[in-house]
Design a protein around this motif. Sequence first.
Motif, PDB file in Angstrom:
ATOM      1  N   TYR A  39      12.166   1.738   7.966  1.00  0.00           N
ATOM      2  CA  TYR A  39      10.759   2.117   7.963  1.00  0.00           C
ATOM      3  C   TYR A  39      10.606   3.544   7.416  1.00  0.00           C
ATOM      4  O   TYR A  39       9.751   3.811   6.566  1.00  0.00           O
ATOM      5  CB  TYR A  39      10.201   2.026   9.377  1.00  0.00           C
ATOM      6  N   SER A  72       5.395   5.176  -3.227  1.00  0.00           N
ATOM      7  CA  SER A  72       4.083   4.609  -3.520  1.00  0.00           C
ATOM      8  C   SER A  72       4.068   3.836  -4.830  1.00  0.00           C
ATOM      9  O   SER A  72       3.018   3.399  -5.270  1.00  0.00           O
ATOM     10  CB  SER A  72       3.035   5.733  -3.588  1.00  0.00           C
ATOM     11  N   THR A 120       5.177  -1.986  -2.595  1.00  0.00           N
ATOM     12  CA  THR A 120       3.881  -2.309  -2.017  1.00  0.00           C
ATOM     13  C   THR A 120       4.023  -2.527  -0.511  1.00  0.00           C
ATOM     14  O   THR A 120       5.130  -2.634   0.016  1.00  0.00           O
ATOM     15  CB  THR A 120       3.314  -3.591  -2.644  1.00  0.00           C
ATOM     16  N   PHE A 121       2.877  -2.608   0.159  1.00  0.00           N
ATOM     17  CA  PHE A 121       2.915  -2.879   1.594  1.00  0.00           C
ATOM     18  C   PHE A 121       3.649  -4.184   1.881  1.00  0.00           C
ATOM     19  O   PHE A 121       4.488  -4.256   2.794  1.00  0.00           O
ATOM     20  CB  PHE A 121       1.498  -2.953   2.176  1.00  0.00           C
ATOM     21  N   GLU A 122       3.358  -5.228   1.111  1.00  0.00           N
ATOM     22  CA  GLU A 122       3.993  -6.530   1.352  1.00  0.00           C
ATOM     23  C   GLU A 122       5.497  -6.447   1.153  1.00  0.00           C
ATOM     24  O   GLU A 122       6.267  -7.073   1.893  1.00  0.00           O
ATOM     25  CB  GLU A 122       3.392  -7.597   0.436  1.00  0.00           C
ATOM     26  N   LYS A 150       7.388  -3.716   1.555  1.00  0.00           N
ATOM     27  CA  LYS A 150       7.942  -2.911   2.642  1.00  0.00           C
ATOM     28  C   LYS A 150       7.989  -3.695   3.947  1.00  0.00           C
ATOM     29  O   LYS A 150       9.037  -3.772   4.600  1.00  0.00           O
ATOM     30  CB  LYS A 150       7.107  -1.642   2.829  1.00  0.00           C
ATOM     31  N   ILE A 151       6.874  -4.263   4.345  1.00  0.00           N
ATOM     32  CA  ILE A 151       6.837  -4.986   5.617  1.00  0.00           C
ATOM     33  C   ILE A 151       7.705  -6.236   5.542  1.00  0.00           C
ATOM     34  O   ILE A 151       8.328  -6.637   6.537  1.00  0.00           O
ATOM     35  CB  ILE A 151       5.378  -5.346   6.007  1.00  0.00           C
ATOM     36  N   ARG A 198       2.799  -7.382  12.818  1.00  0.00           N
ATOM     37  CA  ARG A 198       2.187  -6.666  11.703  1.00  0.00           C
ATOM     38  C   ARG A 198       0.939  -5.888  12.118  1.00  0.00           C
ATOM     39  O   ARG A 198       0.507  -4.977  11.426  1.00  0.00           O
ATOM     40  CB  ARG A 198       1.796  -7.641  10.593  1.00  0.00           C
ATOM     41  N   PHE A 217       2.347   0.358  11.277  1.00  0.00           N
ATOM     42  CA  PHE A 217       2.618  -0.178   9.943  1.00  0.00           C
ATOM     43  C   PHE A 217       1.540   0.195   8.932  1.00  0.00           C
ATOM     44  O   PHE A 217       1.732   0.007   7.722  1.00  0.00           O
ATOM     45  CB  PHE A 217       2.796  -1.696  10.012  1.00  0.00           C
ATOM     46  N   ASN A 218       0.409   0.734   9.393  1.00  0.00           N
ATOM     47  CA  ASN A 218      -0.631   1.181   8.462  1.00  0.00           C
ATOM     48  C   ASN A 218      -0.108   2.250   7.510  1.00  0.00           C
ATOM     49  O   ASN A 218      -0.573   2.366   6.373  1.00  0.00           O
ATOM     50  CB  ASN A 218      -1.834   1.730   9.231  1.00  0.00           C
ATOM     51  N   LEU A 254       2.564   2.301   5.987  1.00  0.00           N
ATOM     52  CA  LEU A 254       3.338   1.733   4.888  1.00  0.00           C
ATOM     53  C   LEU A 254       2.444   1.234   3.755  1.00  0.00           C
ATOM     54  O   LEU A 254       2.939   0.822   2.714  1.00  0.00           O
ATOM     55  CB  LEU A 254       4.207   0.566   5.392  1.00  0.00           C
ATOM     56  N   ASP A 255       1.139   1.255   3.972  1.00  0.00           N
ATOM     57  CA  ASP A 255       0.204   0.720   2.980  1.00  0.00           C
ATOM     58  C   ASP A 255      -0.127   1.783   1.943  1.00  0.00           C
ATOM     59  O   ASP A 255      -1.237   2.284   1.843  1.00  0.00           O
ATOM     60  CB  ASP A 255      -1.067   0.247   3.677  1.00  0.00           C
TER      61      ASP A 255
END
Length: 265
Positions: free
Chosen positions: A88, A95, A100-102, A104-105, A121, A126-127, A129-130
Amino acid sequence: MAKYYFHDKDYRKTIYDVITNWKQNCLLNDGSLIWEGEAIWTQDNIRRFDTIFVNSPDDSSDTFDGKLEKQLDGEVESVYKFVIELMYIYYIFPSNSSNTFETKIGKLEKIAHWGGIQLNRENKVFNALDGGLGSPGSGYNSHRYHEISFLNSIVKQLKDQPIEERENILNQPWELKQFVDDIRQTFGKKLQTQHIILHLLQPAYFERIVSWGHKQKVKNTFGYIVQDSNSHDMDYQLLQIREKLEEQYGKDIDFYDHNDIRKRV
């Protein structure tokens, strides 16, 4: 101040807030970013990952994920959770379009799946990571083993210090710089994690520039305004350059986003 609030202050503030929590709850204590009340950043978990990953490189042709899955096979749940949180931190800065967020998560969920762990999620952590703070470039991903090993080594050696010394290192920017750079030199590589960690932990002093070459370009362009000619530390010189440019352009400038400054570099 080198904090990157340009254009979208609230969004990037989320990242810095998470790092403040990481510093206090995980680096100075043994807590967790994701699992409230659990002890995840313990010396046992950190050293275990050091054993199975840092000191046991997989030289096979398998993918990074395939290698990591094998290295983690059979480990206890707390080690999996530590690796999820370490990754994480690895993913919080980039960036660029490949992070992307998808993406990373998804990477974190994959590790959680290997360990039979449910990752929610909807957890607000996790915000952060967006998006991100900057683009480390393709080398950050292609050299993941070295970058992550370096990150874990920073944490491991920091946690080996008495709490008073940890506080001193984390709260004194130039002590932090020396500590991180000493570890980086043992790797014999110009790893970008050095710049990322310095900016995340001390954004008032260290730029969000993670390219060694880009820092050199800024220094070459604006070095004439450096007042302390006795200092050979590039980050200290960049800080002096920032302070002088802020007198001309105002506070919260950014070397990438300020049109006039970017054109000159």
